[in-house]
Structure formats: C-alpha cells, structure tokens
Design an enzyme around this catalytic site. Structure first.
Site, PDB file in Angstrom:
ATOM      1  N   ASP A 199       0.836  -1.195   0.000  1.00 51.63           N
ATOM      2  CA  ASP A 199       0.000   0.000   0.000  1.00 51.63           C
ATOM      3  C   ASP A 199       0.872   1.246   0.000  1.00 51.63           C
ATOM      4  OD1 ASP A 199       0.378   0.986   3.027  1.00 51.63           O
ATOM      5  OD2 ASP A 199       0.164  -1.187   3.032  1.00 51.63           O
ATOM      6  N   ASP A 244       0.612   3.592   2.519  1.00 58.25           N
ATOM      7  CA  ASP A 244       0.498   4.106   3.883  1.00 58.25           C
ATOM      8  C   ASP A 244      -0.715   5.029   4.008  1.00 58.25           C
ATOM      9  OD1 ASP A 244       1.522   3.934   6.515  1.00 58.25           O
ATOM     10  OD2 ASP A 244       2.390   5.924   6.339  1.00 58.25           O
TER      11      ASP A 244
END
Length: 251
Positions: free
Chosen positions: A208, A210
């Site tokens: 991802d 974050d």
C-alpha cells in the site's frame, strides 16, 4: 530429542503448507514462548525452521510479539541465517504496491518493546550501523531477478508500534526523515539477530501507500482489506523468492 536447522524464516503462514513433510516442535526459551510452534521443513539438503511471527492464526499484535523468544528459539536450533519477509507501506511513489524492497536500514519509532538480550549484569554495546547482512541482500536481489520480481535494492524502513496505521502527518514526517517504507515488526526483530550474531535479510512486500502520498490525492490511505488483497495477489511470488534464496544460501 535434539532438533537443528540451517536457515530460519520468520513470516506469515505459507511455508509449511508447501510440504507434507513437516515436523512441528515446541521450543522453550529463557524469555518465554515464541509466537508459535516452529515448523521444520526440508528444502533440498537444507532444514528450514519456519516461525509465524504473529502466531499461526495471526492473533499477536506487532507490539505484543515476544521478539526475544523468537530469535533465541531459532538461535537454539543453530540457524546460520534468518530470512525476515514482511509487509510494508510505501512512502515513495516509485515503490508501488506489489514491488519488493530489500531494505538496508531501519528507523525505530517503537516504544515499550523488550529489545535487547544484554541485561544486567551482562551489558554490552554493539554497532547496528548496518543491520542487514550485505551478502544476503545481494543474494535476495539475485533471487528476485531470477523470479522476474520487481525489487528495489536498498531502502530505509521506519518501524512503528501498530496495530494502527499512520496518520497523514506521521506519514509525511516519516518521508521527510528519509524513510522509504513503513512497517510494524522489523524492530527489534532485525536488531536482535545482530545481538545473536545471526546474519539477517529483510524482504519487504509493498502492499500500500500508507496514509496516501503528498501531491497524489487519488492515492487513498491504506485499509486492512488493501493489505490482505495485495498480499494474496503476491503470495506465490513471496514463496518463490524465499525458496530461490534458500537454494542460493551456503550454510
């Protein structure tokens, strides 16, 4: 009965599922119980000790893991190297979900964790300037290339307590500090390997971005569903890379 292993792997479930020939053992340590039973698996001529850091059912929070017991348990089996795969959030646009990072530095932002074997009366100070083993890192990158996996050689992982994800402000701060990815378990796991004189390599799967990225409003903050989805999509790659690296190790 005495058990031994050549290589340790600390990570999520999967490794012991690849073989029917698995020996599960309990290991006691002076620091308490490790996260779970250790699975001994034969990979070619090598014996690999696999330990799920969060427990087999993922029931242990990052800040509640008994890191000292985990590393001591693997040390007691005689492992000559530890492979430490984990999931990370990216702080840089060019490190994309699905990419791997063979990190070379960490920044510790955790608190309250038991993070040393050197307690009174045995107090010692060792260098952690280069926490991850260079030889293992080179072999990990070679393994990634041979598996056709996109991997970044080098990167700083900032380690937070968890289990919550970062705020936007924290994510921005970590990037300003020079961190490339964020994780919840690499400290003190990696450092404790240094104290036990076990070479360690971190292979991080980016799941991802974050809390999102500055100047990229289309990139949304991470959710747990995002992490699980990307992990599921790349599970085969993680296993292939680990086994390729195990094949290359001379122990």
């Amino acid at each position: 009965m005495y058990y031994s292993a050549d290589i340790g792997v600390i990570g999520g479930s999967g490794l012991y599922e690849l073989s029917e020939d698995v020996k599960k053992i309990e290991v006691d340590t002076p620091y308490g119980k490790p996260s779970d039973d250790i699975s001994l698996v034969k990979v070619g001529a090598k014996t690999v000790a696999f330990l799920p850091r969060h427990g087999r059912e993922h029931t242990i929070n990052p800040s509640e893991i008994n890191y000292r017991a985990n590393i001591y348990a693997l040390k007691s089996l005689g492992v000559k190297a530890i492979i430490s795969p984990c999931c990370v959030g990216s702080l840089r646009f060019d490190i994309k979900p699905g990419d791997f990072v063979v990190t070379d530095q960490f920044i510790n932002m955790t608190s309250g964790r038991k993070d040393t074997f050197f307690e009174k009366p045995k107090v010692n100070h060792i260098s952690s300037a280069h926490p991850y083993d260079q030889k293992l890192r080179v072999l990990a990158m070679e393994s990634a290339k041979e598996c056709g996996i996109t991997a970044h050689f080098g990167g700083t992982v900032v380690v937070i307590n968890g289990p919550r994800f970062s705020t936007v402000a924290e994510s921005r701060m970590f990037a300003m500090m020079g961190a490339d990815v964020v994780n919840m378990t690499q400290y003190p796991e990696g450092y404790l390997c240094l104290e036990q004189e076990i070479p360690v390599v971190n292979i991080a799967l980016t799941t991802d971005y974050d809390a999102g990225l500055e100047d990229h409003p289309d990139i949304k903050p991470v959710t747990n569903e995002d992490v699980l989805r990307v992990l599921k999509e790349n599970e085969t790659k993680v296993k292939a890379l680990i086994f390729k690296l195990i094949d290359k190790l001379e122990v």
